[in-house]
Design an enzyme around this catalytic site. Structure first.
Site, mmCIF file in Angstrom:
data_model
loop_
_atom_site.group_PDB
_atom_site.id
_atom_site.type_symbol
_atom_site.label_atom_id
_atom_site.label_comp_id
_atom_site.label_asym_id
_atom_site.label_seq_id
_atom_site.Cartn_x
_atom_site.Cartn_y
_atom_site.Cartn_z
ATOM 1 N N CYS A 96 -9.840 -14.698 26.379
ATOM 2 C CA CYS A 96 -9.007 -15.642 25.631
ATOM 3 C C CYS A 96 -8.141 -14.912 24.600
ATOM 4 O O CYS A 96 -8.659 -14.234 23.703
ATOM 5 C CB CYS A 96 -9.886 -16.671 24.930
ATOM 6 S SG CYS A 96 -8.967 -17.803 23.859
ATOM 7 N N ASN A 151 -0.948 -29.621 22.667
ATOM 8 C CA ASN A 151 -0.768 -29.726 24.114
ATOM 9 C C ASN A 151 -2.149 -29.635 24.759
ATOM 10 O O ASN A 151 -2.884 -28.686 24.507
ATOM 11 C CB ASN A 151 0.114 -28.594 24.647
ATOM 12 C CG ASN A 151 1.517 -28.655 24.078
ATOM 13 O OD1 ASN A 151 2.087 -29.726 23.915
ATOM 14 N ND2 ASN A 151 2.076 -27.506 23.768
ATOM 15 N N HIS A 174 -7.293 -22.391 24.551
ATOM 16 C CA HIS A 174 -8.039 -22.388 23.286
ATOM 17 C C HIS A 174 -7.320 -23.437 22.445
ATOM 18 O O HIS A 174 -6.099 -23.350 22.261
ATOM 19 C CB HIS A 174 -7.952 -21.000 22.641
ATOM 20 C CG HIS A 174 -8.747 -20.827 21.384
ATOM 21 N ND1 HIS A 174 -9.743 -19.880 21.275
ATOM 22 C CD2 HIS A 174 -8.685 -21.446 20.179
ATOM 23 C CE1 HIS A 174 -10.255 -19.913 20.060
ATOM 24 N NE2 HIS A 174 -9.621 -20.873 19.371
ATOM 25 N N HIS A 196 -5.334 -25.551 19.950
ATOM 26 C CA HIS A 196 -4.432 -25.121 18.887
ATOM 27 C C HIS A 196 -3.411 -26.206 18.585
ATOM 28 O O HIS A 196 -3.012 -26.964 19.452
ATOM 29 C CB HIS A 196 -3.725 -23.809 19.247
ATOM 30 C CG HIS A 196 -2.954 -23.828 20.527
ATOM 31 N ND1 HIS A 196 -3.557 -23.787 21.762
ATOM 32 C CD2 HIS A 196 -1.622 -23.878 20.760
ATOM 33 C CE1 HIS A 196 -2.628 -23.802 22.708
ATOM 34 N NE2 HIS A 196 -1.436 -23.861 22.122
ATOM 35 N N HIS A 225 0.386 -26.857 17.014
ATOM 36 C CA HIS A 225 1.669 -26.274 16.659
ATOM 37 C C HIS A 225 2.189 -27.036 15.437
ATOM 38 O O HIS A 225 2.237 -28.272 15.455
ATOM 39 C CB HIS A 225 2.695 -26.469 17.788
ATOM 40 C CG HIS A 225 2.355 -25.792 19.062
ATOM 41 N ND1 HIS A 225 2.964 -24.621 19.455
ATOM 42 C CD2 HIS A 225 1.486 -26.123 20.043
ATOM 43 C CE1 HIS A 225 2.489 -24.268 20.632
ATOM 44 N NE2 HIS A 225 1.583 -25.161 21.022
#
Length: 117
Positions: A9, A90, A101, A103, A105
């Site tokens: 990752c 997303n 992983h 996350h 934005h």
């Protein structure tokens, strides 16, 4: 396994310090760094240090950690003096997720169109 670092990752490697990133904030549970392909003047990714494959898995398995990620998006916006900004998670390849992983934005510093994408 959810919550455990994954050897393959990219973001786990950033958390571990094996891959450089322009880190703007770090807490006990999160890391925030500038996106290498920014889509706005401010484009920062906020990730949990623990590995969860996407936002849905993070929210279901570790809601307090999901809240930490969301709180850090506000801290990033405050540091970049954004009075308005967009937060994007997303989830899944059809939504544009390319790193598996979780996350967020943080995008700001320019007008945002609606609908996105």
């Amino acid at each position: 396994m959810a919550g455990e670092a994954q050897d393959d990752c990219l973001f786990c490697k950033i958390v571990a310090g094996h891959i450089p990133a322009t880190i703007v904030r770090e807490t006990d549970t999160t890391v925030a760094f500038r996106d290498i392909n920014p889509q706005a003047p401010t484009h920062v990714l906020v990730i949990p240090k623990a590995h969860y494959k996407n936002a849905a898995e993070l929210a279901a398995s570790a809601p307090a950690l999901a809240a930490d990620v969301l709180a850090e998006t506000q801290a990033v916006a405050d540091e970049d003096e954004l009075d308005s900004y967009r937060i994007v998670f997303n989830t899944g390849s059809g939504a544009g997720q390319t790193v598996w992983h979780a996350h967020a934005h943080v995008l700001g510093g320019r007008g945002m169109e609606w609908p996105p994408g």
